[in-house]
Design an enzyme around this catalytic site. Structure first.
Site, PDB file in Angstrom:
ATOM      1  N   TYR A 106      -1.675 -47.992 -58.116  1.00 33.38           N
ATOM      2  CA  TYR A 106      -2.795 -47.454 -58.900  1.00 33.38           C
ATOM      3  C   TYR A 106      -2.703 -47.919 -60.347  1.00 33.38           C
ATOM      4  O   TYR A 106      -1.659 -48.368 -60.823  1.00 33.38           O
ATOM      5  CB  TYR A 106      -2.859 -45.926 -58.819  1.00 33.38           C
ATOM      6  CG  TYR A 106      -1.906 -45.187 -59.716  1.00 33.38           C
ATOM      7  CD1 TYR A 106      -2.303 -44.733 -60.980  1.00 33.38           C
ATOM      8  CD2 TYR A 106      -0.605 -44.912 -59.320  1.00 33.38           C
ATOM      9  CE1 TYR A 106      -1.438 -44.036 -61.806  1.00 33.38           C
ATOM     10  CE2 TYR A 106       0.270 -44.215 -60.136  1.00 33.38           C
ATOM     11  CZ  TYR A 106      -0.146 -43.782 -61.380  1.00 33.38           C
ATOM     12  OH  TYR A 106       0.718 -43.099 -62.198  1.00 33.38           O
ATOM     13  N   CYS A 107      -3.837 -47.809 -61.037  1.00 30.34           N
ATOM     14  CA  CYS A 107      -3.923 -48.150 -62.454  1.00 30.34           C
ATOM     15  C   CYS A 107      -4.878 -47.154 -63.118  1.00 30.34           C
ATOM     16  O   CYS A 107      -4.991 -46.020 -62.674  1.00 30.34           O
ATOM     17  CB  CYS A 107      -4.387 -49.602 -62.626  1.00 30.34           C
ATOM     18  SG  CYS A 107      -6.043 -49.918 -61.977  1.00 30.34           S
ATOM     19  N   ARG A 108      -5.585 -47.578 -64.138  1.00 30.06           N
ATOM     20  CA  ARG A 108      -6.508 -46.675 -64.824  1.00 30.06           C
ATOM     21  C   ARG A 108      -7.808 -46.509 -64.049  1.00 30.06           C
ATOM     22  O   ARG A 108      -8.273 -45.398 -63.842  1.00 30.06           O
ATOM     23  CB  ARG A 108      -6.813 -47.190 -66.245  1.00 30.06           C
ATOM     24  CG  ARG A 108      -7.726 -46.266 -67.036  1.00 30.06           C
ATOM     25  CD  ARG A 108      -8.056 -46.806 -68.413  1.00 30.06           C
ATOM     26  NE  ARG A 108      -8.621 -48.149 -68.392  1.00 30.06           N
ATOM     27  CZ  ARG A 108      -9.896 -48.431 -68.101  1.00 30.06           C
ATOM     28  NH1 ARG A 108     -10.740 -47.478 -67.806  1.00 30.06           N
ATOM     29  NH2 ARG A 108     -10.319 -49.680 -68.108  1.00 30.06           N
ATOM     30  N   ILE A 135      -6.270 -43.573 -61.853  1.00 36.82           N
ATOM     31  CA  ILE A 135      -5.808 -42.224 -62.198  1.00 36.82           C
ATOM     32  C   ILE A 135      -6.980 -41.321 -62.588  1.00 36.82           C
ATOM     33  O   ILE A 135      -6.898 -40.098 -62.440  1.00 36.82           O
ATOM     34  CB  ILE A 135      -4.715 -42.250 -63.286  1.00 36.82           C
ATOM     35  CG1 ILE A 135      -3.975 -40.916 -63.316  1.00 36.82           C
ATOM     36  CG2 ILE A 135      -5.291 -42.650 -64.621  1.00 36.82           C
ATOM     37  CD1 ILE A 135      -2.644 -40.941 -64.025  1.00 36.82           C
TER      38      ILE A 135
END
Length: 146
Positions: A106-108, A135
């Site tokens: 995952y990332c932003r 996120i």
């Protein structure tokens, strides 16, 4: 007059090897590639991308959660139990990601996580997926952040 026969023999050898290599390539295509393309999706087959809800369940089931954001983003809040390996370091740190368990990247927002997933699968990891929405989607679903 012996030279023309020698040249003809070289040409026929080149043609023979060309045909042999083409045949091997076709066999490899039929045996290894086509079955994967035409195979129906198996129950529980790996999806390239999953929702925050699916990621939460995978985390609960023991998946390795990988954050590919920057240190600053991590410090602002991350999924509990996640491991940080920024995307720009991932290719050189692939050995830190377990190959024997599912991995949720995952990332932003979900863009870098797709690149992270692709780096890991190119390195030979098979159980890797990317969380859509990053996120932000995780937090919007009400899941914990530390």
């Amino acid at each position: 007059m012996a030279k023309p026969q020698k040249q003809n023999k070289k040409k026929s050898n080149a043609i023979y090897w060309g045909i042999a290599l083409a045949a091997l390539a076709m066999i490899a295509l039929v045996v290894f590639v086509l079955p994967r393309l035409n195979a129906p999706a198996a129950e529980g087959a790996w999806k390239a991308d999953i929702s925050a809800q699916e990621a939460f369940q995978m985390r609960e089931d023991g998946a390795f959660v990988l954050d590919v954001r920057t240190q600053e983003e991590w410090d602002a809040g991350h999924i509990p139990g996640a491991t940080l390996i920024p995307l720009d370091q991932l290719a050189s740190r692939v050995s830190e990601v377990p190959a024997d368990q599912p991995v949720v990247v995952y990332c932003r927002s979900g863009n870098r996580s797709k690149s992270g997933r692709d780096i890991l699968t190119a390195a030979g990891l098979e159980q890797v997926t990317s969380m859509n929405g990053g996120i932000g989607a995780w937090q919007a679903a009400g899941y914990p952040v530390e």
